[in-house]
Design an enzyme around this catalytic site. Structure first.
Site, mmCIF file in Angstrom:
data_model
loop_
_atom_site.group_PDB
_atom_site.id
_atom_site.type_symbol
_atom_site.label_atom_id
_atom_site.label_comp_id
_atom_site.label_asym_id
_atom_site.label_seq_id
_atom_site.Cartn_x
_atom_site.Cartn_y
_atom_site.Cartn_z
ATOM 1 N N HIS A 45 27.973 34.689 29.183
ATOM 2 C CA HIS A 45 26.655 34.160 28.579
ATOM 3 C C HIS A 45 25.861 35.689 28.743
ATOM 4 C CE1 HIS A 45 22.480 32.614 27.721
ATOM 5 N NE2 HIS A 45 22.304 33.393 28.669
ATOM 6 N N GLU A 46 25.948 36.208 29.965
ATOM 7 C CA GLU A 46 25.411 37.645 30.167
ATOM 8 C C GLU A 46 25.983 38.808 29.318
ATOM 9 O OE1 GLU A 46 22.480 37.276 31.740
ATOM 10 O OE2 GLU A 46 22.716 35.112 32.494
ATOM 11 N N HIS A 54 24.666 38.680 26.048
ATOM 12 C CA HIS A 54 23.476 39.406 25.971
ATOM 13 C C HIS A 54 23.529 40.883 25.658
ATOM 14 C CE1 HIS A 54 20.435 36.269 26.653
ATOM 15 N NE2 HIS A 54 20.926 36.061 27.829
ATOM 16 N N GLU A 108 19.073 33.618 23.436
ATOM 17 C CA GLU A 108 19.871 32.728 24.646
ATOM 18 C C GLU A 108 20.982 31.793 23.700
ATOM 19 O OE1 GLU A 108 19.683 32.953 27.801
ATOM 20 O OE2 GLU A 108 17.918 34.337 27.526
ATOM 21 N N ASP A 114 24.860 32.068 24.532
ATOM 22 C CA ASP A 114 25.585 30.769 24.657
ATOM 23 C C ASP A 114 26.952 30.716 23.661
ATOM 24 O OD1 ASP A 114 24.059 29.926 26.730
ATOM 25 O OD2 ASP A 114 23.179 28.377 25.374
HETATM 26 ZN ZN ZN Z 1 20.380 34.254 28.889
#
Ligand code: ZN
Length: 415
Positions: free
Chosen positions: A278-279, A282, A355, A359
């Site tokens: 997930h990070e 980003h 976000e 995801d």
């Molecule tokens: Zn996040």
């Protein structure tokens, strides 16, 4: 004009206070109404006891933030209505009769007074509220040491930024916003680079994530996104609190993904890998860069407004203050807070979209089950609210509510 200016500030002040309170009370009511039963979507994952702890914690935090909001609003009004800002400004002219240090001293004094008045609130939040729910791990020593380090950093950066700001106000009165905007942007850029490598380590220990069972998965993920695999760290968050989290920060070689040790302890390897993905998501979607452009856009508007405001002596007189350089900076910061409030829902929405993107990235490369379970653990560990008022969330949530995040992924299996 003068009555118009004061009327406008009064209306902004009232509106912000009312909307903030209304939002908090909405969320508070939602939590209270659903406290007796675990929401249907979470029935298989949370016990009634866990859900009620989350509701009670949420309500306690909302009550706290409602009281804090009113306190800050009255403090702002008191500065202007009692003439406190003028008196402080005049006093500093006597003690520090210097064209640049006097305005800087005014800004610093206002910040120091507000900081001191805010101290009982922080102490209460950490040592009463957080402690009551079993989250506090900070000692008074660490707490005050943190404040002291923060104060030193603030003074250092405050002078580095404030000094050239005031010089420009003298030398290019109508256009000082442009050079200061450039200085401010360079500073922000520098901070993105220095924060993770130099400043955050003043407060926490960061050690490379060492997990041989995860190592392969990690290097595959990070290399795919063109990221250096050395950039995954564990932070000793447990020194202050048992709340868990993970984040991505920095630019260039300072880019890093940080896991709180408190979160890591609770996750199984496939869950850790999903959070990591997930990070990385980003990073792959360039969210930090996009955030920088957005912040440049907003600060440009803010600085132009500040330049315009500084030329309007009549507005300052209407507010009962003299437009000295220090007062201009203080009032601009206050007005900025009042004017930018309506932007919050837009910014939150923008962040929530990121976000969802991160995801999706994680689910495509690891597993929905890993990410879903990790999110559930994160909420359980942090006593995150399972119930949300949609308007409160729209305004305040930088992350989508848990139910929405789970609904957007194939976990748990939908019928
Ligand atoms: Zn996040």
């Amino acid at each position: 004009m003068s009555t118009k200016a004061i009327l406008l500030v009064g209306v902004l002040w009232c509106t912000r206070l009312m909307v903030q309170s209304w939002l908090i009370l909405r969320q508070r009511r939602a939590l209270g109404q659903h406290r007796h039963q675990v929401p249907a979507a979470f029935r298989h994952f949370f016990t009634l006891e866990e859900h009620q702890k989350a509701a009670d914690y949420g309500i306690a935090r909302l009550d706290f933030s409602l009281a804090r909001t009113w306190f800050s609003a009255f403090l702002l009004a008191a500065w202007l209505l009692t003439g406190g800002l003028n008196i402080l400004d005049a006093m500093l002219f006597v003690f520090i009769p210097h064209p640049v240090w006097q305005p800087l001293a005014l800004v610093a004094s206002v910040m120091l007074i507000e900081g001191l008045l805010g101290l009982p609130w922080s102490l209460y939040s950490q040592f009463r509220l957080e402690a009551r729910f079993g989250f506090n791990r900070t000692t008074l020593k660490v707490f005050f040491l943190d404040r002291l380090k923060g104060l030193l950093l603030l003074s250092l950066f405050g002078i580095a930024l404030g000094y050239p700001f005031i010089l420009m106000m003298y030398h290019v009165p109508g256009f000082w916003w442009l050079p200061t905007l450039i200085i401010y942007t360079v500073f922000q850029f520098l901070m993105l680079w220095l924060w993770p490598t130099l400043i955050a380590p003043l407060f926490n220990k960061f050690s490379p994530l060492q997990d041989t069972t995860l190592a392969q998965g990690i290097s595959r993920l990070v290399e795919e996104a063109g990221f250096q695999s050395g950039g995954v760290y564990v932070m000793d968050a447990s020194k202050r609190s048992s709340h868990g989290n993970a984040y991505f920060t920095g630019i260039g070689k300072a880019k890093r993904i940080v896991f709180y040790d408190t979160l890591l302890q609770k996750l199984r390897p496939e869950q850790t890998l999903a959070v990591l993905a997930h990070e990385v998501g980003h990073l792959a979607h360039g969210h930090i860069k996009k955030g920088m452009w957005l912040s440049l856009f907003i600060s440009t508007l803010g600085f132009i407004a500040m330049g315009w405001l500084s030329m309007r002596a009549d507005i300052f007189f209407a507010l009962g203050v003299s437009p000295t350089h220090g007062v201009v900076l203080v009032i601009a910061a206050w007005l900025g807070g009042l004017v930018s409030f309506p932007l919050a829902p837009l910014l939150s929405r923008w962040s929530r979209r990121h976000e969802f993107q991160a995801d999706r990235y994680a689910i495509e490369r690891t597993s929905a089950q890993g990410l879903g379970e990790a999110l559930l653990e994160l909420y359980r560990g942090n006593a995150g609210s399972l119930v949300v008022d949609p308007i409160y969330a729209a305004w305040n949530y930088s992350h989508p509510p848990l139910a929405e995040r789970l609904a957007a992924m194939p976990y748990p299996a939908k019928d």
